[in-house]
Design a protein around this motif. Structure first.
Motif, PDB file in Angstrom:
ATOM      1  N   ALA A 112       0.823  -1.212   0.000  1.00 20.45           N
ATOM      2  CA  ALA A 112       0.000   0.000   0.000  1.00 20.45           C
ATOM      3  C   ALA A 112       0.860   1.266   0.000  1.00 20.45           C
ATOM      4  O   ALA A 112       0.342   2.377   0.065  1.00 20.45           O
ATOM      5  N   GLY A 113       2.196   1.092  -0.019  1.00 16.44           N
ATOM      6  CA  GLY A 113       3.096   2.235  -0.037  1.00 16.44           C
ATOM      7  C   GLY A 113       3.498   2.757   1.326  1.00 16.44           C
ATOM      8  O   GLY A 113       4.246   3.730   1.418  1.00 16.44           O
ATOM      9  N   GLN A 114       3.005   2.139   2.402  1.00 17.49           N
ATOM     10  CA  GLN A 114       3.369   2.578   3.749  1.00 17.49           C
ATOM     11  C   GLN A 114       4.788   2.117   4.071  1.00 17.49           C
ATOM     12  O   GLN A 114       5.154   0.979   3.798  1.00 17.49           O
ATOM     13  N   ARG A 115       5.580   3.002   4.679  1.00 16.24           N
ATOM     14  CA  ARG A 115       6.978   2.701   4.996  1.00 16.24           C
ATOM     15  C   ARG A 115       7.159   2.479   6.491  1.00 16.24           C
ATOM     16  O   ARG A 115       6.510   3.131   7.308  1.00 16.24           O
ATOM     17  N   TYR A 116       8.073   1.570   6.822  1.00 15.35           N
ATOM     18  CA  TYR A 116       8.358   1.191   8.201  1.00 15.35           C
ATOM     19  C   TYR A 116       9.870   1.165   8.415  1.00 15.35           C
ATOM     20  O   TYR A 116      10.597   0.580   7.621  1.00 15.35           O
ATOM     21  N   PHE A 117      10.320   1.774   9.507  1.00 11.87           N
ATOM     22  CA  PHE A 117      11.725   1.751   9.907  1.00 11.87           C
ATOM     23  C   PHE A 117      11.958   0.465  10.689  1.00 11.87           C
ATOM     24  O   PHE A 117      11.275   0.222  11.697  1.00 11.87           O
ATOM     25  N   ILE A 118      12.886  -0.359  10.264  1.00 12.47           N
ATOM     26  CA  ILE A 118      13.138  -1.632  10.943  1.00 12.47           C
ATOM     27  C   ILE A 118      14.000  -1.372  12.174  1.00 12.47           C
ATOM     28  O   ILE A 118      15.146  -0.958  12.076  1.00 12.47           O
ATOM     29  N   GLU A 119      13.407  -1.588  13.353  1.00 14.04           N
ATOM     30  CA  GLU A 119      14.083  -1.374  14.626  1.00 14.04           C
ATOM     31  C   GLU A 119      14.859  -2.613  15.065  1.00 14.04           C
ATOM     32  O   GLU A 119      15.974  -2.504  15.560  1.00 14.04           O
ATOM     33  N   ALA A 120      14.242  -3.779  14.940  1.00 11.12           N
ATOM     34  CA  ALA A 120      14.852  -5.014  15.444  1.00 11.12           C
ATOM     35  C   ALA A 120      14.516  -6.178  14.519  1.00 11.12           C
ATOM     36  O   ALA A 120      13.453  -6.774  14.638  1.00 11.12           O
ATOM     37  N   PRO A 121      15.416  -6.494  13.581  1.00 10.97           N
ATOM     38  CA  PRO A 121      15.179  -7.651  12.728  1.00 10.97           C
ATOM     39  C   PRO A 121      15.580  -8.933  13.449  1.00 10.97           C
ATOM     40  O   PRO A 121      16.640  -8.996  14.073  1.00 10.97           O
ATOM     41  N   TYR A 122      14.723  -9.937  13.391  1.00  8.25           N
ATOM     42  CA  TYR A 122      15.008 -11.209  14.048  1.00  8.25           C
ATOM     43  C   TYR A 122      14.557 -12.321  13.111  1.00  8.25           C
ATOM     44  O   TYR A 122      13.436 -12.296  12.602  1.00  8.25           O
ATOM     45  N   ILE A 123      15.439 -13.274  12.859  1.00  7.80           N
ATOM     46  CA  ILE A 123      15.122 -14.390  11.970  1.00  7.80           C
ATOM     47  C   ILE A 123      15.454 -15.684  12.699  1.00  7.80           C
ATOM     48  O   ILE A 123      16.547 -15.835  13.257  1.00  7.80           O
ATOM     49  N   ASN A 124      14.487 -16.608  12.716  1.00  8.82           N
ATOM     50  CA  ASN A 124      14.716 -17.906  13.335  1.00  8.82           C
ATOM     51  C   ASN A 124      14.258 -19.011  12.391  1.00  8.82           C
ATOM     52  O   ASN A 124      14.024 -18.773  11.219  1.00  8.82           O
ATOM     53  N   SER A 125      14.082 -20.208  12.907  1.00  7.58           N
ATOM     54  CA  SER A 125      13.735 -21.356  12.067  1.00  7.58           C
ATOM     55  C   SER A 125      12.326 -21.270  11.482  1.00  7.58           C
ATOM     56  O   SER A 125      11.980 -22.034  10.579  1.00  7.58           O
ATOM     57  N   LEU A 126      11.488 -20.357  11.969  1.00 10.25           N
ATOM     58  CA  LEU A 126      10.137 -20.189  11.433  1.00 10.25           C
ATOM     59  C   LEU A 126      10.063 -19.084  10.379  1.00 10.25           C
ATOM     60  O   LEU A 126       9.095 -18.998   9.638  1.00 10.25           O
ATOM     61  N   ALA A 146      11.109 -14.711   9.428  1.00  6.66           N
ATOM     62  CA  ALA A 146      11.485 -13.383   9.915  1.00  6.66           C
ATOM     63  C   ALA A 146      10.398 -12.787  10.800  1.00  6.66           C
ATOM     64  O   ALA A 146       9.207 -12.995  10.577  1.00  6.66           O
ATOM     65  N   ASN A 147      10.834 -12.044  11.811  1.00  8.57           N
ATOM     66  CA  ASN A 147       9.961 -11.334  12.740  1.00  8.57           C
ATOM     67  C   ASN A 147      10.640  -9.999  13.008  1.00  8.57           C
ATOM     68  O   ASN A 147      11.629  -9.940  13.725  1.00  8.57           O
ATOM     69  N   PHE A 148      10.131  -8.932  12.392  1.00  2.00           N
ATOM     70  CA  PHE A 148      10.745  -7.615  12.525  1.00  2.00           C
ATOM     71  C   PHE A 148       9.867  -6.706  13.380  1.00  2.00           C
ATOM     72  O   PHE A 148       8.665  -6.596  13.137  1.00  2.00           O
ATOM     73  N   LEU A 149      10.487  -6.049  14.365  1.00  2.00           N
ATOM     74  CA  LEU A 149       9.818  -4.960  15.082  1.00  2.00           C
ATOM     75  C   LEU A 149      10.117  -3.702  14.288  1.00  2.00           C
ATOM     76  O   LEU A 149      11.285  -3.398  14.012  1.00  2.00           O
ATOM     77  N   VAL A 150       9.063  -2.989  13.870  1.00  6.27           N
ATOM     78  CA  VAL A 150       9.232  -1.813  13.018  1.00  6.27           C
ATOM     79  C   VAL A 150       8.423  -0.634  13.566  1.00  6.27           C
ATOM     80  O   VAL A 150       7.460  -0.817  14.308  1.00  6.27           O
ATOM     81  N   GLU A 151       8.847   0.561  13.188  1.00  6.94           N
ATOM     82  CA  GLU A 151       8.096   1.776  13.511  1.00  6.94           C
ATOM     83  C   GLU A 151       7.576   2.358  12.212  1.00  6.94           C
ATOM     84  O   GLU A 151       8.325   2.522  11.240  1.00  6.94           O
ATOM     85  N   ARG A 152       6.298   2.663  12.188  1.00  6.80           N
ATOM     86  CA  ARG A 152       5.673   3.214  10.980  1.00  6.80           C
ATOM     87  C   ARG A 152       6.164   4.641  10.761  1.00  6.80           C
ATOM     88  O   ARG A 152       6.161   5.452  11.687  1.00  6.80           O
ATOM     89  N   LEU A 153       6.563   4.933   9.541  1.00  5.04           N
ATOM     90  CA  LEU A 153       7.006   6.274   9.176  1.00  5.04           C
ATOM     91  C   LEU A 153       5.847   7.056   8.599  1.00  5.04           C
ATOM     92  O   LEU A 153       4.968   6.484   7.956  1.00  5.04           O
ATOM     93  N   GLU A 154       5.857   8.357   8.786  1.00  6.96           N
ATOM     94  CA  GLU A 154       4.799   9.196   8.215  1.00  6.96           C
ATOM     95  C   GLU A 154       5.052   9.393   6.739  1.00  6.96           C
ATOM     96  O   GLU A 154       6.196   9.452   6.292  1.00  6.96           O
ATOM     97  N   ALA A 155       4.003   9.507   5.993  1.00  2.28           N
ATOM     98  CA  ALA A 155       4.121   9.707   4.538  1.00  2.28           C
ATOM     99  C   ALA A 155       4.463  11.146   4.233  1.00  2.28           C
ATOM    100  O   ALA A 155       4.267  12.037   4.965  1.00  2.28           O
TER     101      ALA A 155
END
Length: 117
Positions: free
Chosen positions: A92-106, A108-117
């Protein structure tokens, strides 16, 4: 796209900024971003809403919102390939700043902060 991962995202990275101190604030320029991944299946879920960020610049969001982006292991995102500071952009064009990327055997699980358009 699937029932569990109904969205698609791309992940980009800003080039390293040189210099500092006497130069004006560079900020984030989407035109200079390098694409790392495109068309990744994702589930994007809101985690929390926080207070307005300091120092309360005119372009700051009224509230900070944090989200989780989940991707299956089959998406092919490998540990160490996505770093804090990378940008995820959804279909949809919404952007997110990746704060904490985490990848495991299942996947990716990223904690992100939504950026303003």
């Amino acid at each position: 796209m699937s029932f569990i991962y109904p969205r698609t995202i791309s992940i980009t990275r800003q080039p390293a900024q040189s210099g500092g101190g006497l130069k004006p604030y560079g900020g984030v320029d989407p035109g200079e971003e390098v694409t790392l991944y495109t068309g990744l299946p994702a589930s994007i879920q809101q985690k929390s809403t926080g207070a307005r960020p300091d120092p309360r610049l005119p372009a700051d969001a009224a509230n900070r919102t944090f989200w989780r982006i989940f991707m299956p292991l089959s998406a092919g995102v490998t540990p160490g390939s996505v770093l804090r500071g990378d940008i995820a952009t959804d279909d949809a064009g919404q952007r997110y700043f990746i704060e904490a990327p985490y990848i495991n055997s299942l996947g990716a699980n990223f904690l992100v902060e939504r950026l303003e358009a």
